[in-house]
Design a protein around this motif. Structure first.
Motif, short mmCIF file in Angstrom:
data_model
loop_
_atom_site.label_atom_id
_atom_site.label_comp_id
_atom_site.label_asym_id
_atom_site.label_seq_id
_atom_site.Cartn_x
_atom_site.Cartn_y
_atom_site.Cartn_z
N LEU A 196 44.48 46.21 27.78
CA LEU A 196 44.28 45.33 28.93
C LEU A 196 43.66 45.95 30.28
O LEU A 196 42.80 45.39 30.82
N LEU A 197 44.23 47.10 30.52
CA LEU A 197 44.33 47.71 31.80
C LEU A 197 42.55 47.90 32.20
O LEU A 197 42.19 47.94 33.33
N ASP A 198 41.68 48.34 31.15
CA ASP A 198 40.28 48.68 31.08
C ASP A 198 39.48 47.27 31.47
O ASP A 198 38.39 47.25 32.10
N LEU A 199 40.20 46.10 31.36
CA LEU A 199 39.62 44.85 31.76
C LEU A 199 39.73 44.41 33.04
O LEU A 199 39.15 43.50 33.72
N VAL A 200 40.76 45.02 33.73
CA VAL A 200 41.42 44.44 35.11
C VAL A 200 40.58 45.34 36.37
O VAL A 200 40.15 46.56 36.11
N SER A 201 40.62 44.94 37.38
CA SER A 201 39.89 45.43 38.74
C SER A 201 41.10 46.31 39.36
O SER A 201 42.49 46.07 39.07
N GLU A 202 40.78 47.10 40.22
CA GLU A 202 41.73 48.13 40.87
C GLU A 202 42.57 47.25 41.83
O GLU A 202 43.71 47.77 41.91
N GLU A 203 42.24 46.07 42.38
CA GLU A 203 42.89 45.17 42.89
C GLU A 203 44.08 44.53 42.35
O GLU A 203 45.24 44.33 42.68
N TRP A 204 43.58 44.05 41.07
CA TRP A 204 44.52 43.42 40.28
C TRP A 204 45.77 44.28 39.88
O TRP A 204 47.28 44.25 39.68
N LEU A 205 45.26 45.57 39.26
CA LEU A 205 46.29 46.56 39.16
C LEU A 205 47.14 47.18 40.20
O LEU A 205 48.26 47.30 40.00
#
Ligand SMILES: C[S@@+](CC[C@H](N)C(=O)[O-])C[C@H]1O[C@@H](n2cnc3c(N)ncnc32)[C@H](O)[C@@H]1O
Length: 269
Positions: free
Chosen positions: A115-124
């Protein structure tokens, strides 16, 4: 096969299962071993691969809240056979919009894989803030880290890999994706919030006999290259044909770099 189709998730699951870092899995299991029962939230569960990988290592009484925005994947995840003592609740929701809703209530562990490679820095950052505010441990497996090794090599490999990594950073529904930076970004974020973080490689090691998954991977990379458009259609098609011929001949092997992360609030559990 599309990026999140059940067929693709089923094809990759054995490679994911083999790749998961044993050291990180051991740390997750050890941190929860004294609990009589635990409550887990699995973000973007797909068909439930994280549950299948982790459940045998956790205390027998487990409740899993499985969250995904794909109702058909969720239905498969909740319909699968489960060990006695394991209960599941399906949570259909868009994690970009409603992340906080799935974390409400008592939770002992948050998990995610691929999942994490799909998300933005802001979402993380939002995930790290919400997780740290609740002081919950976080296990994130199988974040792609940008490393690709191909054997034998081809003159166009570098351009294809560059396209794949550029495509990784495009928006997947959470804003511009972190792609290969995901794991290092997660490590930094959780350390910033006072978590103790361990990580380990979880590379896909795909051998010459693993033809089906190689065919899918190469087709996916060729279509990523077409979208990025750093190589002509003719060059991309020629690369794909050469790669397919080598796979069919049983001479192709690849390694795709991934990282597993376990972040644990310091001084607890
Ligand atoms: C690469 S798959 C990983 C699935 C599963 N964790 C696994 O390892 O097999 C990514 C998952 O993210 C889910 N997903 C993507 N965007 C989402 C969103 N905005 N909200 C909830 N789930 C999402 C997809 O439906 C898919 O199940």
């Amino acid at each position: 096969m599309s990026g999140f189709s059940p067929e693709w998730l089923a094809l990759r699951e054995p490679y994911d299962a083999r790749a998961r870092s044993p050291a990180v899995l051991d740390a997750v299991a050890a941190s929860l071993s004294r609990y009589p029962s635990i409550r887990i939230v699995d973000l973007a569960c797909g068909t439930g691969s994280t549950l299948r990988a982790l459940a045998p290592r956790l205390p027998a009484q487990q409740n899993w809240r499985l969250a995904d925005n794909d109702l058909s994947l969720l239905a498969r995840a909740t319909a699968m056979p489960r060990p006695a003592g394991v209960t599941v609740t399906a949570v259909p929701l868009d994690l970009n919009r409603d992340l906080e809703a799935v974390l409400d209530g008592p939770v002992d562990l948050i998990t995610a894989s691929a999942l994490l490679d799909l998300v933005s820095e802001e979402w993380l950052e939002r995930l790290a803030v919400e997780t740290a505010a609740r002081s919950i441990p976080f296990y994130a497996a199988l974040s792609y880290d940008g490393r690709i090794e191909l054997d034998p090599s081809d003159p166009f490999d570098a351009a294809i890999v560059a396209a794949v990594n550029a495509h990784q950073r495009t928006d997947k529904g959470f804003g511009p994706a972190l792609g290969p930076a995901a794991a290092s970004c997660a490590i930094a974020r959780f350390e910033k919030f006072g978590y103790s973080v361990i990580h380990g490689a979880s590379d896909w090691v795909i051998e010459s006999d693993d033809r089906d998954i190689q065919m899918e991977i190469f087709a996916g990379w060729a279509s990523a290259a077409r979208e990025i458009d750093n190589l002509s259609l003719a060059d991309t098609a020629a690369w794909l044909t050469r790669r397919r011929d080598i796979v069919t001949a049983g001479r192709s092997s690849i390694c795709v770099g991934h990282v597993d992360v376990f972040a644990r609030p310091m001084g607890t559990r």
